[in-house]
Each structure stands twice: as structure tokens, then as C-alpha cells.
Design an enzyme around this catalytic site. Structure first.
Site, short mmCIF file in Angstrom:
data_model
loop_
_atom_site.label_atom_id
_atom_site.label_comp_id
_atom_site.label_asym_id
_atom_site.label_seq_id
_atom_site.Cartn_x
_atom_site.Cartn_y
_atom_site.Cartn_z
N ASP A 1 0.93 -1.15 -0.15
CA ASP A 1 -0.03 0.04 0.23
C ASP A 1 0.91 1.39 -0.04
O ASP A 1 2.01 1.30 0.72
CB ASP A 1 -0.79 -0.11 1.26
N GLU B 1 13.01 -15.41 -0.94
CA GLU B 1 12.71 -16.76 -0.10
C GLU B 1 11.65 -17.69 -0.03
O GLU B 1 11.66 -18.86 0.14
CB GLU B 1 13.30 -16.27 1.44
C1 NOJ Z 1 -4.15 3.47 -0.36
C2 NOJ Z 1 -5.29 2.79 -0.12
O1 NOJ Z 1 -5.55 2.02 -1.21
C3 NOJ Z 1 -6.38 3.48 0.63
O2 NOJ Z 1 -7.67 3.00 0.64
C4 NOJ Z 1 -6.03 4.01 1.90
O3 NOJ Z 1 -6.97 5.06 2.30
C5 NOJ Z 1 -4.60 4.80 1.81
N1 NOJ Z 1 -3.69 4.13 0.86
C6 NOJ Z 1 -3.91 5.07 3.14
O4 NOJ Z 1 -3.60 3.78 3.60
#
Ligand code: NOJ
Length: 547
Positions: A207, A265
Site C-alpha cells: 500500500d 525466499e
Molecule cells: C491507499 C489505499 O488504497 C487507500 O484505501 C488508503 O486510504 C490509503 N492508501 C491510506 O492507507
């Protein structure tokens, strides 16, 4: 078994299809109105039946849920809302028995403000975790140290009375930014990742991975030369800055290499979420060389813009820049208005749903489908009183946030709450969704769902689509025309009408083509004349090396 075994083919993930599950809204088995891990396990047969390979699970970790799980309080535990570690193990075991791989969502950039690390860090300026987050003194006038903005609105800095300092947050105030310049922070994340890899996960979504590092000198960002409206709504001033210093810092490369070494790994794969001023550049930078991320996606096809020229430019430019890296193309996910609404000026049709699926599955790159796209779900209209997403609440009414794409999956047309829950769902089931529920579409051979199943099964037999080169052709807007080729095999031609009006045009390549009509696509070709109804598509096969 669905997937190519990773033992036979080290690049199996390039030929795979990812299916994203948003756990809160998939299936609720305990009647609390929120989907859970047991619900996902229950419907893994459905997912496997689509023919996809990898299931990306949005976060299910312990969280105060201010950002619905993207604010993590404990990286190594399941939030009780979703179940427990035993439920997760059962999910993984069943997925593997069906030939599906499980990809978890790792939110490394920030934690929840309820995380033990932050509780400790904020206590004093000299505790063992004092440097785990991004802290800064105020300017002499009390203002924050620079002009950095939060994606979710306002300054990226929040005053903390305990330390009498500001801490940084790229997203919500309750999502403090970790300080990746501190090696202990990097190690803590690698340890948490290992915890899940040892539990059997096959991949990770990284993310907000461009946000890991910040400029140590805390330099202010200059104004943007061109306002960015692809990663944020045009009513968000975040798009007015050139984000030179608050993200995409060069130190991230070495960290991603450490992540990759650990993933290797375990034979696990990664996909990065890239939102930056020049996302194609970071997608290329982060995926080339085989020692960082496996693949990356951006918001570049999650935009309202859906001209053929726009789509062509994204794919073409990425391929020009990338050398040996790899893209994943998303046209919908839990952060964007559903494509059926976004690309139809609010007038979704089943034809558009099928067209988008066919197009996404024909581009070069690993497609990532979002739950409900196989049904052609339209964006739900969630009234202000029921909004949950803090991003939408801040920018209402010009931007309604992300709740409209996060409403429950409709499973049964005639069941209460369309079969999602026996209780009150956390977001309402959208009125128009029940009529297109899974059980209805199951029994209709022409439904988007059955089309998706057919197309995915067919794609699996076509190496041109999974690993072929791609070239685009000039065609009148809104037609996207392309060809996919693998050495020594017939080429695949594809023309997609992205608009609601019929189109007919001359395409010399089509003159030599044999129609691939088994999929029931509504377009046709007579000699070089290709005719496409509204949101129609045509696919043809041409002899190898035909120019
Ligand atoms: C990207 C995620 O896809 C989104 O849903 C989130 O609010 C933000 N990152 C913060 O983590």
C-alpha cells in the site's frame, strides 16, 4: 487447478489475474453487518470459478477502522471484526486447495495512532521509539515545518501536545507516518511480513509504497506545473503541489530490494500501489531489474478520462520506459468510482461492463479485477447521512469519497440485503445491485458474469494475451485498436468501442483477420471495415508476421 505453477514458470504472476476482495463488503457470516474472513472462505469456490489466480485481500488486521483497516494497530493479528488467525489459516488452506494464491495488503507507510509504536513514540523526545515516526519542531511562528499536505485534506502535520512537536501524516491525522530512515522501522516491517509469509501467504500488495520515505531536510514542495487530478479529486489542493519531497524518495529503492529478497525466499510476489506525479516513472523504476517489486499499478486508468488515446498513452508510455519491469492495470478498486459509472457518464450498461472486462484482459500487464466488476456493478449512491469514508465526508459534496464502490456484494437477488448479511450492513446495499446479483447472472448466459468466466478461460489459452507484445493502431476515437503478438503464433487484433454510439472504421490489418467470435462479442469485420455497436468489441486472429 487455475494457475500456472510457480515452480514451472518463474514469471507465472505475469500471466495471472488478480481479484481484489474488500473483506468488509464481501460476505458477512455472523450477522454483524461487516464481511469477514469466514465469508471469504465460503465464497472462494466462486472466486476460483471465475478463473482468476491471486486473491488480494484488503486489510483485515487489527485496526481502529478510521480508514477501514488501512490504519493498522497490530500488523500480526486479525481484527476481531473479521475473525482470528485460525480463520485466516483456514482461508489460506482452502484457497490453496482450489489453486488460488493469497495476497495480503501491507500498509507500511503509516500505522494507526493507536499502535503501540506510536503510543510510545509520542510519549517523549527520547524514548526508544522516539524516532520511529516523522516528528518536527514548529517554526518560530508556531506553524508546521513546511507546506506538505495530506492526501485526505489539510496540512500533513498535526500538533502533539506531549512532545510539543508536529508529527507527519500523509493521510488521516490518525495515520501517523513512520520514519523509514530509521533502520529499526524497516526491520519491524520485514519481521511482520515474514510472520505472514511463514503462515503461507503467496504475495503482498504494498500500500502507498511511494510514501515510505520523506526528505530528511523537510524541504517544502514547489507548486505543480500541471495540477494532478489522477491521484486525487480536482477539488483537493493536494494536486496543486509537485510532490518532490514528501514521497518518491530515492532511499525507497534499497528498502524495496530488501522486501524482494525476503519475498524471494518464499517464492512470493508483490504488487505496489503507486500514486505520484509521474506514476508511470515509479511503476517502471520500482519493477525493473527483477530485484524490487514484481509489478505495480497506478491510478492512471482509475480516472474519469477514458478516451482511447488516454488508455493507449498509459500502456504505450509504460512499455517504452520500463525495460524489463511489469505493469498491473486496474480500472476499478476500493479507491475509485466504479468503472461502469465512471466510464459511461453515469449510464452503465451490461455491454459496457463486458467491454471493459475484455479490454482490461487484453492489455499487456497483469489485470487486477475488483470484486463486483465481474457483475458490472455501478457506483452506489450513498447519501451523506450514511457516509463512512472520512475522505468523502471532508470533500463532500463535490467529491463523495469511496463508499460508493465499497457497498456489499449482491449474492442473491431476492434475499434480504441481497444475501450479504442477515443483519444491518455497514454500508447500504445499492438499490440497483440486487437485480444484478450473482444468482441472477449465474442463470443468464449473456450476463457480464458469464462473459467474464468465458473470457478469462479463453485468455488462458491465448499466450498472445498473457505474454505477447502489444502495439496500438490509430483508430477514430473512442476506439482502442491493438494487436498482441508472440513469436511464431498468430497475432490477436482487438478493437474496443469505448463510447455509447456505434462506430465503423477502416483497419487494414482486419482485412486478413479471422474473427475470434466464440466469445459472443458484438463487433464484426468485413474485409478491412470494422463495425462496433455501442460499447462493442471485435477480436480477430491474423497470421504470424502479417504486417
Ligand atoms: C491507499 C489505499 O488504497 C487507500 O484505501 C488508503 O486510504 C490509503 N492508501 C491510506 O492507507
Amino acid at each position: 487447478m487455475n494457475q500456472t505453477s510457480k515452480n514451472d514458470n518463474p514469471n507465472w504472476w505475469r500471466e495471472a489475474i488478480i481479484y481484489q476482495v474488500y473483506p468488509r463488503s464481501f460476505l458477512d457470516t455472523n450477522g454483524d453487518g461487516v464481511g469477514d474472513l469466514a465469508g471469504i472462505t465460503d465464497r472462494l469456490d466462486y472466486i476460483a470459478g471465475l478463473g482468476v489466480d491471486i486473491v488480494w485481500l484488503s486489510p483485515f488486521f487489527k485496526s481502529p477502522m478510521k480508514d477501514f483497516g488501512y490504519d493498522i494497530e497490530d500488523y500480526c493479528d486479525v481484527d476481531p471484526l473479521f475473525g482470528n488467525l485460525g480463520d485466516f489459516d483456514r482461508l489460506v488452506a482452502k484457497a490453496h486447495s482450489l489453486g488460488l494464491k493469497i495476497m495480503i495488503d501491507q500498509v507500511m507507510s503509516h500505522t494507526a495512532d493507536t499502535h503501540a509504536w506510536f503510543n510510545e513514540s509520542r510519549k517523549s523526545r527520547d524514548n526508544p521509539k522516539s524516532d520511529w515516526y516523522v516528528w518536527a519542531d514548529p517554526l518560530p511562528d508556531g506553524c508546521p515545518p513546511n507546506n506538505w499536505l495530506s492526501v485526505f485534506g489539510g496540512s500533513a502535520w498535526q500538533w502533539d501536545t506531549r512532545r510539543k512537536q508536529y508529527y507527519m501524516h500523509n493521510f488521516l491525522v490518525s495515520q501517523p507516518q513512520l520514519n523509514f530512515h530509521n533502520p529499526e522501522v524497516q526491520q519491524a516491517h520485514l519481521d511482520a511480513q515474514r510472520f505472514w509469509l511463514e503462515r503461507g501467504v503467496d504475495g503482498v500488495r504494498m500500500d502507498a509504497c511511494v510514501f515510505h520515505f520523506h526528505d530528511r531536510q523537510l524541504r517544502s514542495n514547489p507548486p505543480a506545473l500541471v495540477r494532478d487530478t489522477s491521484t486525487v479529486t480536482d477539488v483537493n489542493p493536494y494536486g496543486m503541489q509537485a510532490h518532490l519531497y514528501d514521497k518518491t524518495q530515492p532511499e525507497n529503492i534499497a528498502f524495496l530490494q530488501r522486501v524482494r529478497a525476503q519475498l524471494d525466499e518464499f517464492g512470493a510476489v508483490s504488487i505496489g500501489e503507486v500514486s505520484s506525479d509521474d506514476a508511470l516513472e515509479q511503476m517502471a523504476e520500482y519493477t525493473e531489474g527483477g530485484d524490487k517489486l514484481h509489478m505495480a499499478y497506478s491510478f492512471n486508468l482509475l480516472t474519469p478520462v477514458h478516451t482511447a488515446a488516454h488508455i493507449r498513452t498509459q500502456v504505450e508510455e509504460f512499455n517504452e520506459r520500463v525495460k524489463d519491469g511489469w505493469a498491473s492495470w486496474s480500472v476499478s478498486n476500493h479507491d475509485a468510482i466504479r468503472v461502469a459509472t465512471r466510464w459511461s457518464d453515469g449510464k452503465p450498461t451490461p455491454a459496457l461492463a463486458k467491454l471493459v472486462l475484455a479490454m482490461q484482459l487484453t492489455l499487456k500487464g497483469t489485470p487486477c479485477l475488483y470484486q463486483g466488476e465481474e457483475l458490472g456493478l455501478e457506483e452506489a449512491d450513498v447519501p451523506f447521512e450514511l457516509l463512512q469514508d472520512p475522505y468523502g465526508i471532508t470533500f463532500w459534496p463535490e467529491f463523495k469519497g469511496r463508499d460508493g464502490c465499497r457497498t456489499p456484494m449482491p449474492w442473491q437477488a431476492s434475499a434480504p440485503q441481497a444475501g450479504f448479511t442477515s443483519g444491518q450492513p455497514w454500508l447500504p446495499v445499492a438499490g440497483p445491485h440486487a437485480a444484478v446479483a450473482v444468482d441472477r447472472q449465474d442463470s443468464d448466459p449473456d450476463s457480464p458474469l458469464n462473459f467474464a468466466r468465458r473470457f478469462i478461460a479463453w485468455r488462458r489459452t491465448m499466450p498472445q494475451l498473457t505474454r505477447g507484445e502489444i502495439v496500438f493502431f490509430d483508430a477514430p476515437e473512442p476506439v482502442l485498436a491493438l494487436r498482441r503478438d508472440v513469436d511464431g503464433m498468430d497475432g490477436v487484433l482487438a478493437a474496443f468501442n469505448l463510447g455509447p454510439e456505434p462506430v465503423s472504421f477502416d483497419w487494414a490489418e482486419a482485412a486478413q483477420a479471422r474473427a475470434l467470435d466464440t466469445l459472443g462479442l458484438p463487433g464484426s469485420a468485413a474485409a478491412s471495415r470494422v463495425t462496433l455497436p455501442p460499447y462493442g468489441a471485435w477480436l480477430g486472429s491474423v497470421p504470424a508476421n502479417a504486417e
